[in-house]
Write a protein that holds these residues in place. Structure first.
Motif, PDB file in Angstrom:
ATOM      1  N   UNK A  19       2.504  41.345  24.655  1.00 29.60           N
ATOM      2  CA  UNK A  19       3.952  41.467  24.504  1.00 29.60           C
ATOM      3  C   UNK A  19       4.630  40.935  25.765  1.00 29.60           C
ATOM      4  N   UNK A  20       5.640  40.102  25.592  1.00 33.98           N
ATOM      5  CA  UNK A  20       6.314  39.519  26.743  1.00 33.98           C
ATOM      6  C   UNK A  20       7.358  40.487  27.289  1.00 33.98           C
ATOM      7  N   UNK A  21       7.657  40.314  28.560  1.00 39.13           N
ATOM      8  CA  UNK A  21       8.688  41.156  29.164  1.00 39.13           C
ATOM      9  C   UNK A  21      10.053  40.745  28.642  1.00 39.13           C
ATOM     10  N   UNK A  22      10.960  41.676  28.652  1.00 43.82           N
ATOM     11  CA  UNK A  22      12.319  41.401  28.168  1.00 43.82           C
ATOM     12  C   UNK A  22      13.034  40.466  29.143  1.00 43.82           C
ATOM     13  N   UNK A  23      13.680  39.469  28.593  1.00 48.53           N
ATOM     14  CA  UNK A  23      14.450  38.534  29.411  1.00 48.53           C
ATOM     15  C   UNK A  23      15.669  39.242  29.975  1.00 48.53           C
ATOM     16  N   UNK A  24      16.099  38.789  31.134  1.00 53.28           N
ATOM     17  CA  UNK A  24      17.282  39.358  31.772  1.00 53.28           C
ATOM     18  C   UNK A  24      18.355  38.290  31.888  1.00 53.28           C
ATOM     19  N   UNK A  25      19.603  38.730  31.828  1.00 49.65           N
ATOM     20  CA  UNK A  25      20.738  37.869  32.137  1.00 49.65           C
ATOM     21  C   UNK A  25      21.094  38.152  33.589  1.00 49.65           C
ATOM     22  N   UNK A  26      21.093  37.083  34.401  1.00 50.82           N
ATOM     23  CA  UNK A  26      21.272  37.224  35.841  1.00 50.82           C
ATOM     24  C   UNK A  26      22.435  36.350  36.301  1.00 50.82           C
ATOM     25  N   UNK A  27      23.297  36.923  37.115  1.00 47.90           N
ATOM     26  CA  UNK A  27      24.335  36.160  37.793  1.00 47.90           C
ATOM     27  C   UNK A  27      23.811  35.810  39.173  1.00 47.90           C
ATOM     28  N   UNK A  28      23.799  34.531  39.519  1.00 48.23           N
ATOM     29  CA  UNK A  28      23.395  34.045  40.837  1.00 48.23           C
ATOM     30  C   UNK A  28      24.568  33.209  41.328  1.00 48.23           C
ATOM     31  N   UNK A  29      25.252  33.688  42.374  1.00 49.44           N
ATOM     32  CA  UNK A  29      26.516  33.051  42.764  1.00 49.44           C
ATOM     33  C   UNK A  29      26.819  33.349  44.225  1.00 49.44           C
ATOM     34  N   UNK A  30      27.682  32.529  44.808  1.00 47.65           N
ATOM     35  CA  UNK A  30      28.184  32.772  46.163  1.00 47.65           C
ATOM     36  C   UNK A  30      29.645  33.150  46.086  1.00 47.65           C
ATOM     37  N   UNK A  31      30.059  33.971  47.048  1.00 49.04           N
ATOM     38  CA  UNK A  31      31.439  34.434  47.094  1.00 49.04           C
ATOM     39  C   UNK A  31      31.888  34.545  48.550  1.00 49.04           C
ATOM     40  N   UNK A  32      33.186  34.519  48.747  1.00 43.85           N
ATOM     41  CA  UNK A  32      33.729  34.794  50.078  1.00 43.85           C
ATOM     42  C   UNK A  32      33.613  36.296  50.329  1.00 43.85           C
ATOM     43  N   UNK A  33      33.773  36.697  51.569  1.00 41.25           N
ATOM     44  CA  UNK A  33      33.698  38.116  51.909  1.00 41.25           C
ATOM     45  C   UNK A  33      34.733  38.935  51.136  1.00 41.25           C
ATOM     46  N   UNK A  34      35.884  38.324  50.839  1.00 40.75           N
ATOM     47  CA  UNK A  34      36.914  39.051  50.100  1.00 40.75           C
ATOM     48  C   UNK A  34      36.826  38.837  48.580  1.00 40.75           C
ATOM     49  N   UNK A  35      35.695  38.336  48.103  1.00 41.05           N
ATOM     50  CA  UNK A  35      35.412  38.349  46.670  1.00 41.05           C
ATOM     51  C   UNK A  35      35.895  37.183  45.837  1.00 41.05           C
ATOM     52  N   UNK A  36      36.146  36.033  46.468  1.00 41.66           N
ATOM     53  CA  UNK A  36      36.599  34.869  45.710  1.00 41.66           C
ATOM     54  C   UNK A  36      35.475  33.838  45.594  1.00 41.66           C
ATOM     55  N   UNK A  37      35.353  33.218  44.397  1.00 38.63           N
ATOM     56  CA  UNK A  37      34.311  32.216  44.191  1.00 38.63           C
ATOM     57  C   UNK A  37      34.837  30.796  44.382  1.00 38.63           C
ATOM     58  N   UNK A  38      36.146  30.653  44.460  1.00 42.88           N
ATOM     59  CA  UNK A  38      36.776  29.355  44.692  1.00 42.88           C
ATOM     60  C   UNK A  38      38.218  29.595  45.107  1.00 42.88           C
ATOM     61  N   UNK A  39      38.835  28.559  45.659  1.00 43.26           N
ATOM     62  CA  UNK A  39      40.258  28.646  45.966  1.00 43.26           C
ATOM     63  C   UNK A  39      41.044  28.549  44.663  1.00 43.26           C
ATOM     64  N   UNK A  40      42.349  28.779  44.735  1.00 44.85           N
ATOM     65  CA  UNK A  40      43.205  28.644  43.545  1.00 44.85           C
ATOM     66  C   UNK A  40      43.124  27.224  42.972  1.00 44.85           C
ATOM     67  N   UNK A  41      42.854  26.251  43.848  1.00 43.10           N
ATOM     68  CA  UNK A  41      42.751  24.845  43.428  1.00 43.10           C
ATOM     69  C   UNK A  41      41.345  24.513  42.929  1.00 43.10           C
ATOM     70  N   UNK A  42      40.495  25.536  42.773  1.00 39.09           N
ATOM     71  CA  UNK A  42      39.115  25.415  42.297  1.00 39.09           C
ATOM     72  C   UNK A  42      38.214  24.666  43.279  1.00 39.09           C
ATOM     73  N   UNK A  43      38.548  24.715  44.552  1.00 38.49           N
ATOM     74  CA  UNK A  43      37.743  24.046  45.571  1.00 38.49           C
ATOM     75  C   UNK A  43      36.651  24.980  46.113  1.00 38.49           C
ATOM     76  N   UNK A  44      35.499  24.380  46.383  1.00 36.30           N
ATOM     77  CA  UNK A  44      34.390  25.088  47.034  1.00 36.30           C
ATOM     78  C   UNK A  44      34.118  24.535  48.427  1.00 36.30           C
ATOM     79  N   UNK A  45      35.029  23.744  48.957  1.00 38.02           N
ATOM     80  CA  UNK A  45      34.829  23.132  50.269  1.00 38.02           C
ATOM     81  C   UNK A  45      34.493  24.171  51.337  1.00 38.02           C
ATOM     82  N   UNK A  46      35.130  25.319  51.294  1.00 37.26           N
ATOM     83  CA  UNK A  46      34.901  26.401  52.259  1.00 37.26           C
ATOM     84  C   UNK A  46      33.435  26.838  52.258  1.00 37.26           C
TER      85      UNK A  46
END
Length: 177
Positions: free
Chosen positions: A1-28
């Motif tokens: 029997x195979x193990x159950x698959x997991x849904x995983x979020x793998x992401x980077x964020x700023x210290x204050x919890x933003x994944x991009x600027x309002x302009x959708x930039x990741x330059x930072x």
């Protein structure tokens, strides 16, 4: 029997919890000194399926690449508009939660949810996400696109692992079910 698959979020964020600027930039994000690929290759080996919302997929494709950089992985994009499948991606025009529940019951490796936004929010609300691997950059943006949207849900987490990649701190949580 195979193990159950997991849904995983793998992401980077700023210290204050933003994944991009309002302009959708990741330059930072690329100004932060990491260590190697910051654990990406190690994580990438644990998955065989990638899920996108249409907005995230469109953003990736606007970055000047000709094809998705996720070779040998099943890639699904959830959209409300009909789209023709491509060689490297299938467009799904059905309920994302039900579709993903079916995927979780199939044999395979883990499933990566790419990006934040609506898709992540609906998965968290439905308690469909199993793990969060979040890299925190030593940057405060002040405003931008938040990793977690405000909503009517509460999740309790268990810290599985914590490590750093030079200036990034990785927090690996399991969501208590």
């Amino acid at each position: 029997m195979s193990k159950k698959r997991k849904v995983v979020l793998f992401i980077s964020t700023s210290l204050d919890g933003y994944i991009a600027t309002k302009e959708e930039s990741l330059d930072w994000l690329f100004k932060v000194e990491g260590d190697g690929d910051n654990g990406y290759s190690e994580f990438y080996e644990t998955i065989d399926t990638i899920l996108f919302g249409k907005k995230t997929y469109d953003w990736v494709m606007k970055q000047g690449i000709k094809e998705l950089p996720y070779k040998n992985k099943e890639c699904y994009v959830f959209t409300r508009s009909p789209n023709d499948d491509k060689e490297d991606v299938k467009f799904i025009n059905e309920d994302a939660v039900n579709f993903t529940k079916k995927l979780k019951n199939q044999e395979g490796k883990n499933i990566w949810i790419v990006g934040g936004g609506e898709l992540l929010h609906s998965f968290l609300r439905e308690k469909l996400v199993d793990e969060l691997i979040i890299k925190i950059a030593p940057t405060i943006l002040g405003k931008g696109i938040p990793l977690f949207r405000e909503g009517d849900y509460q999740l309790n987490l268990t810290l599985k692992k914590m490590r750093n990649f030079n200036q990034f701190v990785e927090l690996h949580y399991e969501i208590e079910k």
